[in-house]
Every structure is written in structure tokens, then in C-alpha cells.
Design a protein around this motif. Structure first.
Motif, PDB file in Angstrom:
ATOM      1  N   VAL A 256       3.722   6.965 -12.501  1.00  0.00           N
ATOM      2  CA  VAL A 256       2.311   7.322 -12.538  1.00  0.00           C
ATOM      3  C   VAL A 256       1.470   6.202 -11.936  1.00  0.00           C
ATOM      4  O   VAL A 256       1.558   5.046 -12.375  1.00  0.00           O
ATOM      5  N   TYR A 257       0.674   6.556 -10.939  1.00  0.00           N
ATOM      6  CA  TYR A 257      -0.297   5.639 -10.332  1.00  0.00           C
ATOM      7  C   TYR A 257      -1.676   6.203 -10.641  1.00  0.00           C
ATOM      8  O   TYR A 257      -2.055   7.254 -10.117  1.00  0.00           O
ATOM      9  N   ALA A 258      -2.405   5.519 -11.502  1.00  0.00           N
ATOM     10  CA  ALA A 258      -3.693   6.038 -11.965  1.00  0.00           C
ATOM     11  C   ALA A 258      -4.841   5.154 -11.499  1.00  0.00           C
ATOM     12  O   ALA A 258      -4.699   3.934 -11.420  1.00  0.00           O
TER      13      ALA A 258
ATOM     14  N   ILE B 275      17.494  10.901   2.555  1.00  0.00           N
ATOM     15  CA  ILE B 275      16.896   9.654   2.055  1.00  0.00           C
ATOM     16  C   ILE B 275      15.463   9.976   1.631  1.00  0.00           C
ATOM     17  O   ILE B 275      14.980  11.101   1.840  1.00  0.00           O
ATOM     18  N   LEU B 276      14.780   8.998   1.057  1.00  0.00           N
ATOM     19  CA  LEU B 276      13.368   9.131   0.718  1.00  0.00           C
ATOM     20  C   LEU B 276      12.584   8.014   1.405  1.00  0.00           C
ATOM     21  O   LEU B 276      12.904   6.835   1.238  1.00  0.00           O
ATOM     22  N   ALA B 277      11.553   8.394   2.165  1.00  0.00           N
ATOM     23  CA  ALA B 277      10.650   7.403   2.763  1.00  0.00           C
ATOM     24  C   ALA B 277       9.665   6.988   1.669  1.00  0.00           C
ATOM     25  O   ALA B 277       8.507   7.386   1.657  1.00  0.00           O
ATOM     26  N   ILE B 278      10.147   6.168   0.747  1.00  0.00           N
ATOM     27  CA  ILE B 278       9.485   5.966  -0.537  1.00  0.00           C
ATOM     28  C   ILE B 278       8.169   5.211  -0.447  1.00  0.00           C
ATOM     29  O   ILE B 278       7.301   5.373  -1.314  1.00  0.00           O
ATOM     30  N   ASP B 279       7.968   4.407   0.596  1.00  0.00           N
ATOM     31  CA  ASP B 279       6.679   3.718   0.750  1.00  0.00           C
ATOM     32  C   ASP B 279       5.771   4.483   1.706  1.00  0.00           C
ATOM     33  O   ASP B 279       4.656   4.869   1.362  1.00  0.00           O
ATOM     34  N   LEU B 280       6.254   4.780   2.918  1.00  0.00           N
ATOM     35  CA  LEU B 280       5.463   5.491   3.927  1.00  0.00           C
ATOM     36  C   LEU B 280       4.911   6.808   3.392  1.00  0.00           C
ATOM     37  O   LEU B 280       3.747   7.153   3.621  1.00  0.00           O
ATOM     38  N   GLU B 281       5.741   7.560   2.690  1.00  0.00           N
ATOM     39  CA  GLU B 281       5.361   8.890   2.209  1.00  0.00           C
ATOM     40  C   GLU B 281       5.335   8.953   0.681  1.00  0.00           C
ATOM     41  O   GLU B 281       5.438  10.029   0.100  1.00  0.00           O
ATOM     42  N   GLY B 282       5.191   7.771   0.073  1.00  0.00           N
ATOM     43  CA  GLY B 282       5.185   7.692  -1.386  1.00  0.00           C
ATOM     44  C   GLY B 282       4.098   6.779  -1.917  1.00  0.00           C
ATOM     45  O   GLY B 282       2.985   7.217  -2.202  1.00  0.00           O
ATOM     46  N   THR B 283       4.394   5.498  -2.018  1.00  0.00           N
ATOM     47  CA  THR B 283       3.431   4.566  -2.619  1.00  0.00           C
ATOM     48  C   THR B 283       2.138   4.472  -1.809  1.00  0.00           C
ATOM     49  O   THR B 283       1.058   4.325  -2.393  1.00  0.00           O
ATOM     50  N   GLU B 284       2.237   4.583  -0.484  1.00  0.00           N
ATOM     51  CA  GLU B 284       1.018   4.525   0.334  1.00  0.00           C
ATOM     52  C   GLU B 284       0.143   5.756   0.107  1.00  0.00           C
ATOM     53  O   GLU B 284      -1.083   5.683   0.194  1.00  0.00           O
ATOM     54  N   VAL B 285       0.770   6.878  -0.195  1.00  0.00           N
ATOM     55  CA  VAL B 285       0.028   8.097  -0.523  1.00  0.00           C
ATOM     56  C   VAL B 285      -0.679   7.926  -1.861  1.00  0.00           C
ATOM     57  O   VAL B 285      -1.824   8.348  -2.044  1.00  0.00           O
ATOM     58  N   CYS B 286       0.004   7.286  -2.800  1.00  0.00           N
ATOM     59  CA  CYS B 286      -0.603   7.039  -4.115  1.00  0.00           C
ATOM     60  C   CYS B 286      -1.828   6.140  -3.985  1.00  0.00           C
ATOM     61  O   CYS B 286      -2.839   6.359  -4.670  1.00  0.00           O
ATOM     62  N   ASP B 287      -1.758   5.138  -3.119  1.00  0.00           N
ATOM     63  CA  ASP B 287      -2.935   4.275  -2.902  1.00  0.00           C
ATOM     64  C   ASP B 287      -4.120   5.105  -2.406  1.00  0.00           C
ATOM     65  O   ASP B 287      -5.256   4.913  -2.853  1.00  0.00           O
ATOM     66  N   TRP B 288      -3.856   6.022  -1.475  1.00  0.00           N
ATOM     67  CA  TRP B 288      -4.941   6.872  -0.961  1.00  0.00           C
ATOM     68  C   TRP B 288      -5.480   7.791  -2.052  1.00  0.00           C
ATOM     69  O   TRP B 288      -6.703   7.913  -2.224  1.00  0.00           O
TER      70      TRP B 288
ATOM     71  N   ASP C   2     -10.017   8.937  -6.381  1.00  0.00           N
ATOM     72  CA  ASP C   2     -10.101   9.202  -7.823  1.00  0.00           C
ATOM     73  C   ASP C   2      -9.194  10.344  -8.266  1.00  0.00           C
ATOM     74  O   ASP C   2      -9.568  11.193  -9.071  1.00  0.00           O
ATOM     75  N   VAL C   3      -7.986  10.332  -7.739  1.00  0.00           N
ATOM     76  CA  VAL C   3      -6.961  11.297  -8.131  1.00  0.00           C
ATOM     77  C   VAL C   3      -5.745  10.513  -8.611  1.00  0.00           C
ATOM     78  O   VAL C   3      -5.331   9.534  -7.983  1.00  0.00           O
ATOM     79  N   THR C   4      -5.164  10.932  -9.721  1.00  0.00           N
ATOM     80  CA  THR C   4      -3.929  10.314 -10.204  1.00  0.00           C
ATOM     81  C   THR C   4      -2.754  10.784  -9.353  1.00  0.00           C
ATOM     82  O   THR C   4      -2.654  11.968  -9.013  1.00  0.00           O
ATOM     83  N   CYS C   5      -1.884   9.856  -9.008  1.00  0.00           N
ATOM     84  CA  CYS C   5      -0.697  10.165  -8.211  1.00  0.00           C
ATOM     85  C   CYS C   5       0.532  10.029  -9.098  1.00  0.00           C
ATOM     86  O   CYS C   5       0.665   9.051  -9.843  1.00  0.00           O
TER      87      CYS C   5
END
Length: 308
Positions: free
Chosen positions: A81-83, A103-116, A121-124
Motif C-alpha cells: 500500500v502506497y498512501a 517478469i514484472l517491470a516492478i519500478d517502471l510500471e509499479g512504484t513509479e505509478v504509485c508515486d503518480w 491524491d489516490v492510494t496505490c
């Protein structure tokens, strides 16, 4: 004495190997809630799975001048959870990185999306789902099982995580976009035996972002729709993005859009002339990389975010 020393060394070496096999190759930064999707192990999990690894090589391509993590051998799926900072109740988006179900592009299509998402103001909720060879459904049900389970867990913990359970969407890229579409059309029945209260709650997304999808049109059959993805009036509103020169084929987006239109599901389709595949949210000079700005407007259009 020598024999004892040899046994001790062997024991230490074995312990180190076991620890390496158990430790994930990627972990979220401290301060985030992380839960296993399956408290007693995923359905059909192997007894002795290989260690999770970052498969990225020095020769692999860069995206917007930066490398990315290509996470492989995920056998213990999790959600993280990224809040945003405040404690207000807000919508949430469950994110499925792409990677061809290998595989999972865990930063490019993961954590960077959560930052956006946090910035608007949306929880990821980032899902590290099982790979490799875990999709597309029905070739394998594993990734879709993980997706169904994740949506149920988010709704189970909605009050605890300050999430509006009626505004839980999904966002996926490439194979993760297919997974988002599969979940949008396969939510009426769990693909596994229910194990707790999370599995009694709906796993239907309230809205979906389908970003440069694969597996939605059958290239071997003149781009007919995937016979296992059948939108109905209950399929959630969807926002679709793809580049015309995507080597995965732009018809994956256009065919799915037409299916949604036929089912009278509100959908928004954005086709860009250039962009290829696998750009995530990283900005370049190409207009396709501005899609997050349009996506934010769409969230206001469907009243997930308040009007400015």
C-alpha cells in the motif's frame, strides 16, 4: 575437530542458501504496508521454488534513459500500500505491472505509478503477482487468481487503509493491462477455493486503466477479439491507451474498445502515432507519455476525483 568444522561450514552455507532463496529480490521502501496475498501459500505453489531474481542485464534497453527492474521467479505474491500523506478517505487503484507474464517491470510500471497516483491524491496498491508462465488466462489462472484475491483484500481493509470501497480501480500495462481486462470480465466467480472474508467481497473493479495491452486481439486470427475476454454491461468504465506503432499491435486496444462500446460500457480510447511499447509513465518528447494528464481528467469525468 575437522569433521565438526566441516559440518558447521556446511550448515552455515546451507542456511545462507536458504535465506537467499527466501529473501525477495525486490522489496518496497520502508514505511509501507505489505501483505502476502495468500497466508498459507498460493494455490498450486511449488514446494521448493527458485529464488526471486532481478533478471535485468547490463545490455538491456533503457526507458527514457534509465534502467528498470525486471523481476522474475515470483512465487510468493504480495500487495503493498502506497498512501498519500493525509488520512482522508480516498479512491484506490490496484496496479499490475507488465512483463509478458514472465517478469514484472516492478519500478517502471509499479512504484513509479504509485508515486503518480499519490500525487493526485489516490492510494496505490501495488501487486507483485506470480510469474513466470502465469497467464494469460485461461492458459494459466495463477495471475488472475492473484488479481481477484488482491481486490478482495483491498475492500476487506478499506476502512483501515482509508480507502473508499466503492472507488477501487485497476491499472495495468501490457500483460498487466490484459490482467486488468481479464479481472474486469471475470469477477463473478473466484478461480480458487475461498479462504477467508476477503473472498466474500466483490473483486469487480469500479474502473480500469488499460495501458498498451496485449492478448486482447488474436493476431493469428486476423485480430479477432480474444474469445476469453467478453465485456458485458457490468464491465467497469475503462480508459485505454496505445501507440499505433506498438509492436504488440494497436488492435489490442481498438478491438477491446469496440467490445466495450458494443456492451454499452463507458470507455475512452487514446491512440498515439508513435511510442512503441513499455514506456510506463516516464516522460519523453513523444506525446504518448503525457497520457497520465489525460487519465487524471478522465478520473474527474467519471467522478472518481472531484472537479477542479
Amino acid at each position: 575437530m575437522k569433521r565438526s568444522a566441516i559440518i558447521l561450514c556446511f550448515t552455515l552455507a546451507t542456511s545462507a542458501l536458504c535465506a537467499a532463496a527466501q529473501n525477495p529480490a525486490w522489496q518496497p521502501a520502508p514505511g509501507h504496508i505489505t501483505l502476502p496475498l495468500w497466508p498459507d501459500g498460493a494455490p498450486g505453489a511449488p514446494a521448493n521454488p527458485p529464488a526471486e531474481i532481478d533478471t535485468t542485464k547490463p545490455t538491456d534497453n533503457l526507458i527514457a534513459g534509465k534502467p528498470l527492474i525486471r523481476l522474475g521467479n515470483v512465487f510468493n505474491p504480495t500487495l503493498t500500500v502506497y498512501a498519500p500523506k493525509s488520512n482522508a478517505v480516498r479512491p484506490a487503484v490496484v496496479v499490475f505491472p507488465g512483463g509478458g507474464y514472465q517478469i514484472l517491470a516492478i519500478d517502471l510500471e509499479g512504484t513509479e505509478v504509485c508515486d503518480w497516483l499519490n500525487s493526485i491524491d489516490v492510494t496505490c496498491v501495488l501487486v507483485k503477482y506470480r510469474v513466470p508462465n502465469t497467464g494469460p488466462y485461461p492458459k494459466s489462472a495463477a495471475a488472475l487468481q492473484d488479481a481477484q484475491r488482491a481486490l478482495g483484500l483491498v475492500r476487506l481493509h478499506a476502512a483501515e487503509w482509508n480507502i473508499d470501497p466503492n472507488h477501487v480501480g485497476v491499472l495495468g500495462f501490457s500483460a498487466g493491462a490484459h490482467l486488468s481486462a481479464a479481472l474486469s470480465t471475470h469477477f463473478d466467480k473466484r478461480l480458487y477455493d475461498p479462504i477467508d472474508a476477503a473472498d466474500q467481497l466483490s473483486c469487480r473493479p469500479d474502473f480500469a486503466f488499460i495501458i498498451y495491452p496485449g492478448y486482447l486481439a488474436n493476431a493469428a486470427k486476423n485480430m479477432v477479439p480474444n474469445a476469453d475476454i467478453n465485456p458485458t454491461a457490468q464491465t467497469p468504465p475503462s480508459f485505454i491507451v496505445q501507440a499505433e506503432n506498438d509492436p504488440v499491435n494497436v488492435e489490442n486496444a481498438t478491438v477491446y474498445f469496440l467490445q466495450l462500446k458494443a456492451a454499452k460500457v463507458p470507455a475512452e480510447l487514446h491512440i498515439y502515432a508513435e511510442g512503441g511499447h513499455g514506456y510506463g509513465l516516464r516522460r519523453t518528447a513523444l506525446p504518448v507519455t503525457t497520457w497520465p494528464d489525460t487519465a487524471k481528467i478522465w478520473l474527474r469525468t467519471i467522478k472518481v476525483l472531484p472537479a477542479e
